[in-house]
Every structure is written in C-alpha cells, then in structure tokens.
Design an enzyme around this catalytic site. Structure first.
Site, PDB file in Angstrom:
ATOM      1  N   HIS A  13      -6.800 -14.876  13.320  1.00 43.07           N
ATOM      2  CA  HIS A  13      -6.172 -13.847  12.488  1.00 43.07           C
ATOM      3  C   HIS A  13      -4.673 -13.707  12.705  1.00 43.07           C
ATOM      4  O   HIS A  13      -4.082 -12.765  12.192  1.00 43.07           O
ATOM      5  CB  HIS A  13      -6.822 -12.483  12.767  1.00 43.07           C
ATOM      6  N   LYS A  20       0.105   0.406   6.184  1.00 43.26           N
ATOM      7  CA  LYS A  20      -0.358  -0.674   7.061  1.00 43.26           C
ATOM      8  C   LYS A  20       0.059  -0.319   8.477  1.00 43.26           C
ATOM      9  O   LYS A  20       0.762   0.665   8.704  1.00 43.26           O
ATOM     10  CB  LYS A  20       0.236  -2.016   6.640  1.00 43.26           C
ATOM     11  N   ARG A  21      -0.342  -1.129   9.425  1.00 44.48           N
ATOM     12  CA  ARG A  21       0.079  -0.928  10.804  1.00 44.48           C
ATOM     13  C   ARG A  21       1.603  -1.042  10.889  1.00 44.48           C
ATOM     14  O   ARG A  21       2.222  -1.810  10.158  1.00 44.48           O
ATOM     15  CB  ARG A  21      -0.602  -1.979  11.680  1.00 44.48           C
ATOM     16  N   LYS A  61       6.009  -6.592   9.701  1.00 43.51           N
ATOM     17  CA  LYS A  61       5.637  -6.012   8.410  1.00 43.51           C
ATOM     18  C   LYS A  61       6.834  -5.354   7.727  1.00 43.51           C
ATOM     19  O   LYS A  61       6.782  -5.020   6.561  1.00 43.51           O
ATOM     20  CB  LYS A  61       4.497  -5.014   8.597  1.00 43.51           C
ATOM     21  N   THR A 120      -4.953  -7.474   3.510  1.00 42.75           N
ATOM     22  CA  THR A 120      -6.016  -7.057   2.589  1.00 42.75           C
ATOM     23  C   THR A 120      -5.596  -5.804   1.821  1.00 42.75           C
ATOM     24  O   THR A 120      -6.122  -5.539   0.742  1.00 42.75           O
ATOM     25  CB  THR A 120      -7.341  -6.782   3.328  1.00 42.75           C
ATOM     26  N   LYS A 151      -6.360  -4.553  -2.164  1.00 42.55           N
ATOM     27  CA  LYS A 151      -6.880  -3.234  -2.555  1.00 42.55           C
ATOM     28  C   LYS A 151      -5.953  -2.563  -3.557  1.00 42.55           C
ATOM     29  O   LYS A 151      -6.402  -1.985  -4.559  1.00 42.55           O
ATOM     30  CB  LYS A 151      -7.036  -2.347  -1.314  1.00 42.55           C
TER      31      LYS A 151
END
Length: 826
Positions: A369, A561-562, A567, A669, A673
């Site tokens: 991952h 998100k985290r 990110k 993901t 969504k």
C-alpha cells in the site's frame, strides 16, 4: 452428526421484512432485551432496539452461510488486516439485507425521527484511514459476491483517537467507541486461543540423539474472538469479521493480593489486556514499538490458530492447506503470519522444511500500500530476539536459503544480495517485513496501475526480475452500497424517478445509462438540485460544529484525508492565502465564492502535520471574520474526521482535492467516493487519479502539475525550491504572509516549520514546483463552475463513469487472478 439446514429454527431465512414485523421486533427488543417501555426509552435505546431487530435477520443468514461453508469444506480467503474502519453499521446493514424502507417506516410510525435515531450510533473506528476503510469495503464486496471469506483483526478497546481543536491546535482524546457496548458483535469464547511470546529457544534431544529447537519460558496471553457479521447486498451470504480481544491467562495473584499488594496482584492480568487496548500506540519510544510488535503477533497467531483449527476439522493432509485456505496480507502489518505458519508446521506438526515452505508460499498473498520507503515496515533484530526469539531464528533460516537463490541468479553480486536481503545490515540490524512478504507470497499486488508499475520499476525491481509474473495490479475500489446508496438518498431517489436500473448498487457499470440524460436540461437541473440540498445539509453541520456560516451556492472545495505532507494540504493553504490576497486587493473582481472544507487527523507524533492543521485553522479564523471579502471565501476544518462525517461531506462536495505529489499516493479511495457522488477532481497524475482520468475523460477532470517522470528528473538534476519562491511573486507573498505573524500574533514563529520544510528542508514533496500549475488549474475550475450547464454535465459524467471503481470489480479480480476462489451462493 452432520450439520444441515434442518437444525435452523422455523422462521429463519425469511424474506424481506414488512414494516409491521420490523416494528414488532423493535418493540420486543426494547421491552425484553433492553427492559424499557416506550415511555421510558431514550433515542439510544431505540437505536439499540432497531439495530438488534436488524441483527436478528442478519444472524439467520449468517448461520445458514457458515453451515453451508463448513459442511461443504469450501476454499476460503482469510483477510488479515490491522485496521477495519467500519464506521456505522445500521444503515449499511439495513440496505444490504433489504429492510431499509421497512425499518425507516417502522421508526417513523413509532413517532421517532429516523436521522436522530441513526445518529446515536458510534463509529466503529478500528482504523486510521484508507487502508482500514478499504478493508471494510472489501468485506462488503466479498459477501456481496458470495465468496467464502473471513476477516481477522484486533478488537481495539480504543480506536483511532478522537480529535478536538483547542485554539486551532489538534488535541487527541481516547475514542471510547465501545464504552457502552455495541449491538453488532457476537462473543465466541469457545474459539478462544492462547498464544506464547517472549521466552528463549533451547535445543533438546530425543532418545535417538536428534536435536530440535524448543521455545521455552514463554509468557502467554489469551485471545477471545468477537464476530461482526458482514452481510452481502441482495444475497443470503453473510460472512464475518473476527476480532481478537486480549485477556490474561491468569486472573490475579491471590498471595500478593492477601499481602495487600493490590497492584502486583493484577499486574500480569493488566499486561495481557493492554495488547488490544488501543489502535496504533505511539511507537516513538521503545515501549511503544514493543507493544506494536506484540499486537501484530497476537492477532496473527490467534488468527492462524483459528484457521488451522478450522482446516483440521475436516482435513488431515497438511499439503492440502493451500487448497482450502488463501491468506491475504493487507500491507506488512500481518507479515509475521508467514513466520508463524512456518513455525507451527515445522515445530508443532513436524513437517520437513521443503514441505513447510511449499505450503507457506502457496498460501500467502501480499498487498502493498505504499511507495514511501520510510513507510515500509522494519523491526530491529534485538526487539525480535526479545519478543519472538524462535521467529527470529526462522527469519534467518528463510533469509539464508533465499540468499542462496539470489547468489545463484546473480553470482558475485553482493550489492544485489544486500539490497534483497530480509536483514538490513547497519549499526542496528533491521528486519525488512516487506521483503519477507514478497519472498513468501505467491502473488504481490499494488493498488493502482501506476502504483503497481512503480513497485516493479522503483521499489522492488530485482524482486520483479527474480520472480517474473509475481507482481500484479488490483486497482482499489469502494462499495457503492456505503458510498452512494447509504450516504446520498436524494441521488438514489433521483435515479428511481428517472428509471435507472435498480440493480446499480450491485452492478455499478449500469450507471452509464445516466449519460443518456446529458442533453435533458430537466435531469441536469434535478441532479444539481440534489447536490444543492446536500450542500444545505452540510452547511448546517458546519454551522453547528464550527460556528461558521457558509453559502450553499458557493463552490464547496473539499479535501478530506489523513494529514500528511505528501497529500499536500499545505499546497491548498497557499491557494487559500493567494485567493484571500487577491480579494483584498481586487475586491471588484468576479471571483467565484468558495468554501474550503477540510477533514484530517495528524498522527500524534507528527509535529509538522499538526503545525499544518494549526496553520489552516489560524488562517481560517482571520478569513472567516474579515468583512472586507463579503463572505466570498470561507474555510471550515471539521474536527474528528471519520466515516460518518465523510458520509455527509462527500455528497455535498463540488470539487475533490487529490493533489498528492506524483508517485507518492498508492491509489486513494476518497477520489473515487467523491467522483461517484458528482464531485469533479482536481488532481495530479498520481495513484488512481490516472485511471479516473481514463474513465471520465480529460474534459471532466482537472489535472495539473508534475508527473512521475518529471518529479524524478527534477530530483536527478537537483531540485531548488528557492528558485520557484523567488520567481513567483504570489507564491513568495503567500508564504511570507503566513510566516509574518499576521495569522498568529501571539506566536510569530508558529509556522516557521512549514516554511523550513518548503525552503531549507528542500521541499521533498514539490509544493513549490507545482504551485503555479495548481493556481492556474484552480482558475480553470472557477471558469467551469460559472458555466452551470457545463459543470452539471461534468458532475453527471463523473457519477456515470465510476463503474470501474466498485470494490466488487476489485474483489472479483482478486478472486479470479490471485485467490482462485469460486463463488458459493447460499
């Protein structure tokens, strides 16, 4: 006696419940299970009674499923994951077993508010983010596709921390999700397992003088399983998730208790129960690392013992284990299972090494991952020697034999031996768990096409050469039951009104029929009206949670998100500062009003991530209270981001921020969504964004920034963030303004860590390099949003073309290409 369906009581396996039967079940549980009359009941009592009424119907099918699987000795997949971010269960379960409408009507006929009752449920937050939510989606799809499967994990007493903002800073509190119990678990004490750890290994001899290693002087702990039923959608299959709770094998020392030393009397008991106490204890110190390793071994040892117990009930030939069981490792956290199975087969079942290793390598498969080298799990040899001494011996033996294989393939290449070895040499020897997982698994998969390609070319190139065909791709997916049917009822009703195939929750590709309405202005208006109502709903949540008034007509720009540097939430922050500066200096400009919506938790020990949260909140406080910009820009950071909160944010999003540095995000993901619910993606060519672009087309997504090759080339020639900083006036102005003290008057240096990371620290995630492309792309977003018919078409096309990203497709590919697992309808 063989088990048959004749043993199931009358009334089981009934059809869809009527509202009357649901109402009777709810009232029965309220009175006889919870011992309350309707006049006394609280909203939580009603939620419990409703949940138990739904669970009754699930457990009927669960019994039938397990009887069928066991009696036919089916092949199963066993999914091992340290995380399962299940969220709330009630609505998802009600939809999956077909009782949602009946349950809702029953509650309303009882004079209750459906949403208020559902909101009583605590999130089952046994995960951190994407990894745990993916596992939850996969369990849903496994059952929906009638695939025999059992998930295994830990029954954490405290899930991921509850996040609060105190003067803008993240503060962590325990997540006491299980404080008052849950209606969804079923304790199975009869399947408890006792496992050993610590101790030492000694050599013993039999009467013929043959030696063998024996693990002695160990401590023991008992794992007690709790089962969470997992119902498939529109099927009778109900699999389950088995979570292990740790308990001491002793009660307390009565002698110490009688002497008055109460603490010592219960020390052993408390130590045993600590193992499953909390998700991800802080591993910044030695004690935390040790507990993490003990946690991982505890859950895989209990799970393997359970798997082997089930196998031995109907099989005696151990070489047939891979025919009956395939074990999927969700990342490297459960990779110690490889060594544990090796130990059991060698030491307990007395198989030969060759037979044991053949069984092991045909049983395991591994999902990677991450592409971040620092995120690849390693353990010190010293810690392994302390906690799992026998396993350390076996790792050395596995590595010794593997090194022989490498030397045969690349004679004289010590550099390749060092690169591939499970043991990383250095001042402190480390065990590379990803290498162990790759060596011992028959298949290794990435989770997006780009990610899987980079696994082979960047992360594991020599492994790919050594094992051609072992590496494969399985692009992640999401369950449309949770992430559209359950969270966006307005859109579901719209589909029904326009005659969209009702089986789309099980065949997401059928939403392609939405494309036939692209020239139907009434449909486009109705689609965007649903989006607007979702935005009105989210605006109320923002007002309640943040005390910020936001305009539902504004563009809702969402990043959930985290919190991690790769990110790049701080790139969005620079965008916000730039837009704010433009508004103040050009108030007459035709600026699209925007609401920036964040949801993110930072790891407790990740200082820079927590500083980024503080910076966003500090900038938000100034912007939200500045009358000069007339509400054209608002920033809302919703605290304690979780599955249930996501289910409100995602249907309301206009723009989906997926802006990780190219080559850093394995898949994502959240991008799927949000797109499924009609949000348009702004993103880099990273992870699954690449495949979303392929599906929706370049006119229905906003792509910007460096690609993987350009990032690599920039690093190769020497990246200098100062060049971008000096050459871009708006970029320099935004960063200088952030760090001027204007947004943190009581601490002018509060955000120096962000500046240092972006400049002196070398900007490892290329924020400065991508800033201008990002700003230009955001202007394209604003232009498109002002063209309402164009935006509506883009939104509809995103929803229509997400069929590939159903987790049902992902799981079917696993079943066909990795697990060789046939469906088994009940």
């Amino acid at each position: 006696m063989s088990l048959t369906t004749d043993l199931i009581p009358d009334g089981a396996f009934h059809g869809v419940a009527s509202r009357q039967s649901m109402k009777e079940s709810i009232l029965h549980h309220l009175r006889y299970t919870l011992v309350h009359l309707p006049q006394q009941a609280t909203p939580r009592d009603w939620w419990l009674a409703l949940s138990l009424a739904i669970r009754d119907r699930i457990t009927d099918d669960m019994s039938m499923t397990q009887i069928a699987h066991n009696s036919d000795n089916v092949r199963r997949v066993y999914y091992l994951s340290m995380e399962y971010l299940m969220g709330r269960m009630l609505i998802n379960n009600a939809h999956n077993i077909g009782v949602y409408d009946a349950a809702k009507q029953a509650i309303e006929e009882l004079g209750l508010d459906w949403e208020q009752i559902c909101d009583e449920e605590m999130d089952m937050g046994l995960g951190n983010g994407g990894l745990g939510r993916l596992a939850a989606c996969f369990l849903d799809s496994l059952a929906t596709l009638d695939l025999p499967a059992i998930g295994y994990g830990i029954y954490y007493e405290f899930g991921l921390f509850k996040q609060e903002f105190l003067q803008g800073r993240q503060v962590e509190h325990p997540d006491t999700w299980i404080k008052y119990g849950t209606p969804w678990d079923i304790i199975r004490p009869e399947y408890s397992q006792t496992i050993q750890y610590y101790g030492r290994v000694e050599t013993v001899y039999d009467s013929a003088g043959n030696s063998r290693p024996v693990w002695v002087d160990t401590r023991s702990v008992m794992g007690v399983p709790f089962d969470i039923p997992v119902a498939g959608y529109d099927t009778k299959t109900v699999n389950f998730l088995r979570l292990w709770s740790s308990h001491s094998t002793e009660d307390f020392d009565l002698e110490e208790f009688n002497k008055g030393d109460y603490v010592e009397a219960v020390r052993s008991k408390a130590m045993g129960e600590t193992i499953s106490k909390v998700l991800y204890p802080n591993d910044q110190n030695a004690n935390g690392k040790e507990l993490r390793l003990v946690q991982q071994y505890f859950f895989v040892a209990c799970s393997l013992a359970d798997i082997l117990r089930r196998f031995e009930k109907m099989n005696s030939d151990w070489t047939k284990l891979p025919d009956k069981a395939v074990i999927q490792l969700n990342d490297t956290h459960p990779a110690i299972a490889i060594v544990e199975l090796t130990r059991v087969l060698l030491d307990d079942k007395h198989l030969s090494w060759d037979s044991t290793w053949d069984i092991v390598t045909r049983t395991f498969a591994y999902t990677n991952h991450t592409l971040l080298p620092e995120a690849l799990e390693k353990w010190s040899v010293g810690l392994f020697e302390k906690v799992l001494p026998r396993h350390l011996q076996l790792i050395y033996e596995i590595n010794h034999r593997f090194m022989g294989e490498v030397a045969q393939r690349w004679p004289g290449r010590d550099d390749i031996c060092r690169a591939l070895s499970i043991i990383e040499e250095g001042e402190h020897k480390m065990i590379r768990m990803a290498h162990l997982a790759v060596i011992a698994s028959h298949k290794v998969n990435g989770v997006a096409a780009l990610h899987s390609q980079l696994l082979k070319s960047e992360l594991f190139p020599h492994f790919d050469q050594l094992y051609p065909g072992k590496f494969t791709n399985k692009t992640n997916g999401i369950t449309p039951r949770r992430w559209l049917l359950g969270c966006n009822p307005g859109l579901v009703q719209l589909f029904e009104r326009y005659g969209i195939d009702r089986d789309w929750p099980k065949n997401l590709e059928h939403l392609r029929t939405l494309e036939s309405f692209l020239d139907d202005n009434a449909f486009l208006d109705d689609f965007m009206a649903v989006k607007h109502q979702n935005k009105v709903h989210l605006a109320k949540i923002i007002k309640k949670e943040c005390d910020i008034d936001v305009d539902p007509f504004a563009l809702f720009d969402v990043q959930i998100k985290r919190l991690h540097e790769y990110k790049r939430q701080h790139l969005t922050l620079l965008n916000i500062l730039t837009l704010y500066h433009r508004l103040l200096n050009h108030p007459e400009s035709n600026t699209v009003p925007r609401v920036f919506i964040f949801g993110a938790k930072a790891a407790p020990g990740y200082a820079l991530a927590k500083d980024i949260i503080y910076a966003i909140n500090s900038v938000a406080k100034v912007i939200n209270n500045d009358p000069r910009i007339k509400g054209k820009l608002k920033v809302a950071f919703l605290s304690n981001y979780r599955v249930s909160l996501a289910s409100h944010i995602i249907p309301a999003a206009d723009l989906s921020e997926q802006i990780s540095t190219a080559g850093k995000e394995a898949s994502g993901t959240g991008n799927m969504k949000l797109a499924l619910n009609g949000a348009i993606t702004i993103g880099t060519m990273d992870g699954a964004n690449v495949e979303i672009l392929e599906e929706v087309g370049p006119d229905n997504i906003f792509i910007f920034g460096l690609n993987v090759d350009q990032v690599r080339a920039l690093d190769h020639k020497g990246y200098n963030p100062y060049r971008y900083y000096q050459q871009d006036e708006e970029l320099k102005g935004a960063l200088d303004w952030l760090c001027s003290g204007h947004f943190s008057p009581n601490d002018p240096h509060a955000f120096d860590s962000i500046r240092n990371s972006l400049l002196q620290g070398g900007d490892p995630y290329k924020v400065m390099a991508d800033y201008r492309a990002y700003m230009d792309c955001q202007q394209q977003v604003s232009d498109a949003y002002q063209d309402k018919p164009r935006w509506a078409r883009m939104a509809v096309l995103n929803t229509a073309r997400m069929g590939k990203f159903s987790s049902d497709r992902t799981i079917q590919e696993y079943a066909d290409e990795i697990w060789t697992l046939p469906a088994y309808p009940v």
